[in-house]
Structure formats: C-alpha cells, structure tokens
Design a protein around this motif. Structure first.
Motif, PDB file in Angstrom:
ATOM      1  N   ASP A   4       0.856  -1.178   0.000  1.00 57.42           N
ATOM      2  CA  ASP A   4       0.000   0.000   0.000  1.00 57.42           C
ATOM      3  C   ASP A   4       0.894   1.231   0.000  1.00 57.42           C
ATOM      4  O   ASP A   4       2.115   1.129   0.081  1.00 57.42           O
ATOM      5  N   ASP A   5       0.284   2.399  -0.093  1.00 55.80           N
ATOM      6  CA  ASP A   5       1.041   3.641   0.010  1.00 55.80           C
ATOM      7  C   ASP A   5       0.202   4.674   0.742  1.00 55.80           C
ATOM      8  O   ASP A   5      -1.019   4.557   0.824  1.00 55.80           O
ATOM      9  N   VAL A   6       0.884   5.688   1.274  1.00 52.96           N
ATOM     10  CA  VAL A   6       0.215   6.745   2.023  1.00 52.96           C
ATOM     11  C   VAL A   6       1.018   8.035   1.876  1.00 52.96           C
ATOM     12  O   VAL A   6       2.244   8.005   1.793  1.00 52.96           O
ATOM     13  N   LYS A   7       0.300   9.156   1.810  1.00 53.28           N
ATOM     14  CA  LYS A   7       0.939  10.470   1.810  1.00 53.28           C
ATOM     15  C   LYS A   7       0.772  11.063   3.198  1.00 53.28           C
ATOM     16  O   LYS A   7      -0.270  10.911   3.821  1.00 53.28           O
ATOM     17  N   GLY A   8       1.815  11.743   3.670  1.00 50.65           N
ATOM     18  CA  GLY A   8       1.708  12.352   4.986  1.00 50.65           C
ATOM     19  C   GLY A   8       2.934  13.158   5.336  1.00 50.65           C
ATOM     20  O   GLY A   8       3.866  13.301   4.546  1.00 50.65           O
ATOM     21  N   THR A   9       2.906  13.687   6.561  1.00 53.44           N
ATOM     22  CA  THR A   9       4.005  14.487   7.092  1.00 53.44           C
ATOM     23  C   THR A   9       4.657  13.713   8.231  1.00 53.44           C
ATOM     24  O   THR A   9       3.964  13.190   9.106  1.00 53.44           O
ATOM     25  N   ILE A  10       5.981  13.657   8.223  1.00 52.53           N
ATOM     26  CA  ILE A  10       6.707  12.962   9.293  1.00 52.53           C
ATOM     27  C   ILE A  10       6.595  13.777  10.578  1.00 52.53           C
ATOM     28  O   ILE A  10       6.951  14.950  10.610  1.00 52.53           O
ATOM     29  N   THR A  11       6.072  13.139  11.637  1.00 49.46           N
ATOM     30  CA  THR A  11       5.939  13.815  12.928  1.00 49.46           C
ATOM     31  C   THR A  11       7.005  13.357  13.917  1.00 49.46           C
ATOM     32  O   THR A  11       7.280  14.065  14.887  1.00 49.46           O
ATOM     33  N   ALA A  12       7.577  12.165  13.700  1.00 50.34           N
ATOM     34  CA  ALA A  12       8.618  11.664  14.607  1.00 50.34           C
ATOM     35  C   ALA A  12       9.513  10.680  13.864  1.00 50.34           C
ATOM     36  O   ALA A  12       9.050   9.937  13.007  1.00 50.34           O
ATOM     37  N   ILE A  13      10.797  10.717  14.227  1.00 47.28           N
ATOM     38  CA  ILE A  13      11.789   9.789  13.682  1.00 47.28           C
ATOM     39  C   ILE A  13      12.475   9.127  14.868  1.00 47.28           C
ATOM     40  O   ILE A  13      13.022   9.801  15.728  1.00 47.28           O
ATOM     41  N   ASN A  14      12.437   7.795  14.916  1.00 45.17           N
ATOM     42  CA  ASN A  14      13.069   7.053  15.997  1.00 45.17           C
ATOM     43  C   ASN A  14      14.148   6.151  15.402  1.00 45.17           C
ATOM     44  O   ASN A  14      13.863   5.061  14.916  1.00 45.17           O
ATOM     45  N   GLN A  15      15.396   6.608  15.442  1.00 45.84           N
ATOM     46  CA  GLN A  15      16.503   5.850  14.862  1.00 45.84           C
ATOM     47  C   GLN A  15      16.816   4.587  15.650  1.00 45.84           C
ATOM     48  O   GLN A  15      17.296   3.607  15.085  1.00 45.84           O
TER      49      GLN A  15
END
Length: 84
Positions: free
Chosen positions: A22-33
């Motif tokens: 699947d795919d989704v468009k959005g804005t990154i709210t958090a990045i957890n490395q």
C-alpha cells in the motif's frame, strides 16, 4: 483441473498471512533511529530498513511512503519526498 483447484485451496490455508502493499501520503511527525521507525501525521508508525540514511529525512517533511503490511506491522519498501 482437479489438481489445480486442490492446489489453490491448499495455498489458501497455507499462506493466510501474506503481506499486502500500500502507500500513504503524509508528514513525518517523529523519527526514531533506535527502533528504525518513523511516525506520520496519521498517527501510524512505519518501520524502515535496517541500514537507512536518516540524513535524508526530517520531521515536518511531506512524504509518500510505500509499504508492506504484515499483521499490524507496516514495513517501508520505498519513501519519496512529496511535492508541495
């Protein structure tokens, strides 16, 4: 013909948990490395591949995420910046 029908029925029972793309468009709210994940503004978390270059991502970045699902887990197969 019977063998083909039997094989189809057998496959249905043996492979019930196939991954779906699947795919989704959005804005990154958090990045957890530490966990290799990102969260989008839809509140869902997506797993990145093990060795990912995080320098190309930033919070607030609009993206298109292509992913596979397996149960409740979402595994990113590709990620692209979204044009404004």
């Amino acid at each position: 013909m019977r063998k083909l029908v039997f094989a189809g029925i057998l496959a249905t029972f043996l492979f019930p948990a196939l991954a779906f793309a699947d795919d989704v468009k959005g804005t990154i709210t958090a990045i957890n490395q530490d966990n290799n994940t990102i969260e989008l503004d839809n509140g869902k978390t997506y797993s990145l591949p093990g060795e990912f270059d995080y320098s190309v991502l930033s919070e607030g970045m609009k993206v298109i995420v292509f992913y596979d699902t397996e149960g409740n887990d979402r595994y990113i197969t590709d990620i692209e910046p979204q044009e404004s």
